[in-house]
Motif scaffolding. Structure first.
Motif, PDB file in Angstrom:
ATOM      1  N   ILE A   1     -33.697 -60.868 -58.067  1.00 17.40           N
ATOM      2  CA  ILE A   1     -35.057 -60.149 -57.177  1.00 17.40           C
ATOM      3  C   ILE A   1     -35.033 -59.775 -55.713  1.00 17.40           C
ATOM      4  O   ILE A   1     -34.299 -60.521 -54.780  1.00 17.40           O
ATOM      5  CB  ILE A   1     -35.625 -61.721 -57.591  1.00 17.40           C
ATOM      6  N   PRO A   2     -35.449 -58.835 -55.021  1.00 19.38           N
ATOM      7  CA  PRO A   2     -35.095 -58.278 -54.185  1.00 19.38           C
ATOM      8  C   PRO A   2     -35.923 -59.580 -53.209  1.00 19.38           C
ATOM      9  O   PRO A   2     -36.636 -59.870 -53.766  1.00 19.38           O
ATOM     10  CB  PRO A   2     -35.639 -57.017 -53.900  1.00 19.38           C
ATOM     11  N   VAL A   3     -35.294 -59.567 -51.596  1.00 25.78           N
ATOM     12  CA  VAL A   3     -36.030 -60.888 -50.532  1.00 25.78           C
ATOM     13  C   VAL A   3     -37.297 -59.693 -50.148  1.00 25.78           C
ATOM     14  O   VAL A   3     -36.646 -58.534 -50.219  1.00 25.78           O
ATOM     15  CB  VAL A   3     -34.832 -61.058 -50.074  1.00 25.78           C
ATOM     16  N   SER A   4     -37.818 -61.161 -50.292  1.00 31.16           N
ATOM     17  CA  SER A   4     -38.632 -60.432 -49.360  1.00 31.16           C
ATOM     18  C   SER A   4     -39.036 -60.334 -47.736  1.00 31.16           C
ATOM     19  O   SER A   4     -38.171 -61.183 -47.215  1.00 31.16           O
ATOM     20  CB  SER A   4     -40.265 -61.126 -49.730  1.00 31.16           C
ATOM     21  N   VAL A   5     -38.830 -59.330 -47.639  1.00 31.10           N
ATOM     22  CA  VAL A   5     -38.791 -59.207 -45.372  1.00 31.10           C
ATOM     23  C   VAL A   5     -40.015 -59.541 -45.228  1.00 31.10           C
ATOM     24  O   VAL A   5     -41.285 -59.159 -45.668  1.00 31.10           O
ATOM     25  CB  VAL A   5     -38.512 -57.896 -45.242  1.00 31.10           C
ATOM     26  N   PRO A   6     -39.987 -60.502 -44.033  1.00 33.04           N
ATOM     27  CA  PRO A   6     -41.900 -60.514 -43.591  1.00 33.04           C
ATOM     28  C   PRO A   6     -41.354 -59.138 -42.384  1.00 33.04           C
ATOM     29  O   PRO A   6     -41.408 -58.515 -41.639  1.00 33.04           O
ATOM     30  CB  PRO A   6     -41.465 -61.538 -42.552  1.00 33.04           C
ATOM     31  N   LYS A   7     -43.597 -59.620 -42.400  1.00 36.51           N
ATOM     32  CA  LYS A   7     -44.095 -58.199 -41.844  1.00 36.51           C
ATOM     33  C   LYS A   7     -43.696 -57.885 -40.708  1.00 36.51           C
ATOM     34  O   LYS A   7     -42.921 -56.774 -40.247  1.00 36.51           O
ATOM     35  CB  LYS A   7     -45.314 -57.922 -42.030  1.00 36.51           C
ATOM     36  N   PHE A   8     -43.149 -58.713 -39.479  1.00 31.23           N
ATOM     37  CA  PHE A   8     -42.825 -58.259 -38.624  1.00 31.23           C
ATOM     38  C   PHE A   8     -41.768 -58.194 -38.102  1.00 31.23           C
ATOM     39  O   PHE A   8     -41.570 -57.311 -37.357  1.00 31.23           O
ATOM     40  CB  PHE A   8     -42.765 -60.282 -37.661  1.00 31.23           C
ATOM     41  N   ILE A   9     -40.279 -58.000 -39.125  1.00 28.56           N
ATOM     42  CA  ILE A   9     -39.755 -57.566 -39.275  1.00 28.56           C
ATOM     43  C   ILE A   9     -39.156 -56.527 -39.539  1.00 28.56           C
ATOM     44  O   ILE A   9     -38.933 -54.974 -39.077  1.00 28.56           O
ATOM     45  CB  ILE A   9     -38.374 -58.464 -40.015  1.00 28.56           C
ATOM     46  N   LEU A  10     -40.542 -55.836 -40.784  1.00 26.32           N
ATOM     47  CA  LEU A  10     -40.818 -54.331 -41.652  1.00 26.32           C
ATOM     48  C   LEU A  10     -41.241 -53.491 -39.670  1.00 26.32           C
ATOM     49  O   LEU A  10     -40.663 -52.407 -39.325  1.00 26.32           O
ATOM     50  CB  LEU A  10     -41.834 -54.732 -41.970  1.00 26.32           C
ATOM     51  N   TYR A  11     -42.392 -54.329 -39.861  1.00 23.05           N
ATOM     52  CA  TYR A  11     -42.770 -53.610 -38.037  1.00 23.05           C
ATOM     53  C   TYR A  11     -42.194 -53.369 -37.307  1.00 23.05           C
ATOM     54  O   TYR A  11     -41.775 -52.436 -36.685  1.00 23.05           O
ATOM     55  CB  TYR A  11     -43.934 -54.572 -37.562  1.00 23.05           C
ATOM     56  N   GLY A  12     -41.624 -54.045 -36.738  1.00 21.40           N
ATOM     57  CA  GLY A  12     -39.960 -53.483 -35.473  1.00 21.40           C
ATOM     58  C   GLY A  12     -38.843 -52.691 -35.646  1.00 21.40           C
ATOM     59  O   GLY A  12     -38.408 -52.058 -34.900  1.00 21.40           O
ATOM     60  N   ILE A  13     -38.652 -53.150 -37.481  1.00 18.64           N
ATOM     61  CA  ILE A  13     -37.863 -51.659 -37.458  1.00 18.64           C
ATOM     62  C   ILE A  13     -37.967 -50.197 -37.512  1.00 18.64           C
ATOM     63  O   ILE A  13     -37.337 -49.330 -37.519  1.00 18.64           O
ATOM     64  CB  ILE A  13     -36.667 -52.319 -38.971  1.00 18.64           C
ATOM     65  N   ALA A  14     -39.661 -50.728 -38.062  1.00 21.51           N
ATOM     66  CA  ALA A  14     -39.935 -49.083 -38.721  1.00 21.51           C
ATOM     67  C   ALA A  14     -40.476 -48.759 -36.797  1.00 21.51           C
ATOM     68  O   ALA A  14     -40.062 -47.289 -35.908  1.00 21.51           O
ATOM     69  CB  ALA A  14     -41.434 -48.900 -39.270  1.00 21.51           C
ATOM     70  N   GLY A  15     -40.588 -49.409 -35.499  1.00 19.42           N
ATOM     71  CA  GLY A  15     -41.050 -48.839 -34.623  1.00 19.42           C
ATOM     72  C   GLY A  15     -39.305 -48.521 -33.767  1.00 19.42           C
ATOM     73  O   GLY A  15     -39.510 -48.074 -32.751  1.00 19.42           O
ATOM     74  N   LEU A  16     -38.542 -49.424 -33.711  1.00 21.18           N
ATOM     75  CA  LEU A  16     -37.223 -49.221 -33.555  1.00 21.18           C
ATOM     76  C   LEU A  16     -36.667 -47.555 -34.477  1.00 21.18           C
ATOM     77  O   LEU A  16     -36.571 -46.728 -33.596  1.00 21.18           O
ATOM     78  CB  LEU A  16     -36.027 -50.174 -33.413  1.00 21.18           C
ATOM     79  N   MET A  17     -37.681 -46.856 -35.204  1.00 15.07           N
ATOM     80  CA  MET A  17     -37.135 -45.871 -36.224  1.00 15.07           C
ATOM     81  C   MET A  17     -38.176 -44.826 -35.425  1.00 15.07           C
ATOM     82  O   MET A  17     -36.802 -43.719 -35.200  1.00 15.07           O
ATOM     83  CB  MET A  17     -37.248 -45.814 -37.473  1.00 15.07           C
ATOM     84  N   GLN A  18     -38.933 -45.624 -34.952  1.00 17.19           N
ATOM     85  CA  GLN A  18     -39.863 -44.184 -34.231  1.00 17.19           C
ATOM     86  C   GLN A  18     -39.318 -44.020 -33.298  1.00 17.19           C
ATOM     87  O   GLN A  18     -39.537 -42.915 -32.598  1.00 17.19           O
ATOM     88  CB  GLN A  18     -40.877 -45.070 -33.923  1.00 17.19           C
ATOM     89  N   PHE A  19     -38.912 -44.825 -32.432  1.00 16.69           N
ATOM     90  CA  PHE A  19     -38.216 -44.490 -30.746  1.00 16.69           C
ATOM     91  C   PHE A  19     -36.877 -43.459 -31.247  1.00 16.69           C
ATOM     92  O   PHE A  19     -36.662 -43.016 -30.131  1.00 16.69           O
ATOM     93  CB  PHE A  19     -38.373 -45.971 -30.410  1.00 16.69           C
ATOM     94  N   VAL A  20     -35.769 -43.792 -31.596  1.00 14.81           N
ATOM     95  CA  VAL A  20     -34.880 -43.393 -31.852  1.00 14.81           C
ATOM     96  C   VAL A  20     -35.229 -41.486 -32.934  1.00 14.81           C
ATOM     97  O   VAL A  20     -34.852 -40.831 -31.969  1.00 14.81           O
ATOM     98  CB  VAL A  20     -34.061 -43.848 -32.942  1.00 14.81           C
ATOM     99  N   ALA A  21     -36.754 -41.652 -32.939  1.00 16.73           N
ATOM    100  CA  ALA A  21     -36.862 -40.937 -33.832  1.00 16.73           C
ATOM    101  C   ALA A  21     -37.507 -39.344 -32.698  1.00 16.73           C
ATOM    102  O   ALA A  21     -36.948 -38.014 -32.475  1.00 16.73           O
ATOM    103  CB  ALA A  21     -37.720 -40.411 -35.304  1.00 16.73           C
ATOM    104  N   LYS A  22     -38.065 -40.271 -31.385  1.00 15.16           N
ATOM    105  CA  LYS A  22     -38.133 -39.512 -31.235  1.00 15.16           C
ATOM    106  C   LYS A  22     -36.974 -38.503 -29.788  1.00 15.16           C
ATOM    107  O   LYS A  22     -37.325 -38.058 -29.149  1.00 15.16           O
ATOM    108  CB  LYS A  22     -39.154 -40.671 -29.900  1.00 15.16           C
ATOM    109  N   LEU A  23     -36.095 -39.485 -29.583  1.00 21.17           N
ATOM    110  CA  LEU A  23     -34.993 -39.600 -29.125  1.00 21.17           C
ATOM    111  C   LEU A  23     -34.164 -37.790 -29.374  1.00 21.17           C
ATOM    112  O   LEU A  23     -33.349 -37.468 -28.664  1.00 21.17           O
ATOM    113  CB  LEU A  23     -34.365 -41.005 -28.175  1.00 21.17           C
ATOM    114  N   SER A  24     -34.211 -38.241 -31.476  1.00 25.28           N
ATOM    115  CA  SER A  24     -32.959 -37.531 -31.823  1.00 25.28           C
ATOM    116  C   SER A  24     -33.993 -35.975 -32.788  1.00 25.28           C
ATOM    117  O   SER A  24     -33.181 -35.541 -32.177  1.00 25.28           O
ATOM    118  CB  SER A  24     -32.045 -38.265 -32.535  1.00 25.28           C
ATOM    119  N   GLY A  25     -35.495 -36.379 -32.073  1.00 22.23           N
ATOM    120  CA  GLY A  25     -36.275 -35.340 -32.914  1.00 22.23           C
ATOM    121  C   GLY A  25     -36.279 -35.403 -33.828  1.00 22.23           C
ATOM    122  O   GLY A  25     -37.248 -34.492 -34.791  1.00 22.23           O
TER     123      GLY A  25
END
Length: 130
Positions: free
Chosen positions: A52-76
């Motif tokens: 069964i897939p583990v449930s990831v707490p929302k605050f971790i998902l938000y952190g990962i998404a925020g980091l991905m958005q930041f990297v996306a701004k840098l990389s275009g």
């Protein structure tokens, strides 16, 4: 989960019987979660030893998404996931009212469980697709 054959039949029925300008929901009424799908697969194919897939707490998902958005701004390049998508889809369980498609078109999809069973059986026959 809905069988693609049911959706194709629904499209045909909409073309034949649907009213111009109307929209029809071509899915199952009840959403099937990843956990429910995995449990069904475990029952049908224990040899796969699925977990069964583990449930990831929302605050971790938000952190990962925020980091991905930041990297996306840098990389275009666009991020794989955004904080807006986390807010919209995290924990989402949708059920649908398909009575209009049933009544007007005669749309009658197989259950989500049956659609998943058939899809898993197909994949087990064609393991190169896994």
């Amino acid at each position: 989960m809905v069988d693609v054959k049911d959706v194709a039949e629904g499209c045909y029925l909409a073309a034949e019987k649907g009213r111009s300008g109307e929209r029809y929901i071509l899915t199952n009424e009840r959403c099937m979660s990843i956990t429910e799908t995995t449990k069904l697969a475990q029952k049908l194919y224990p040899e796969l030893k699925l977990r069964i897939p583990v449930s990831v707490p929302k605050f971790i998902l938000y952190g990962i998404a925020g980091l991905m958005q930041f990297v996306a701004k840098l990389s275009g390049k666009p991020p794989l996931i955004t904080t807006k998508e986390i807010a919209m889809f995290s924990g989402l369980q949708q059920d649908f009212d398909i009575s209009k498609a049933r009544n007007e078109l005669g749309f009658n999809p197989k259950s989500s469980q049956q659609a998943v069973k058939e899809a898993l059986a197909y994949l087990m026959e064609h393991k190169e697709m896994l």
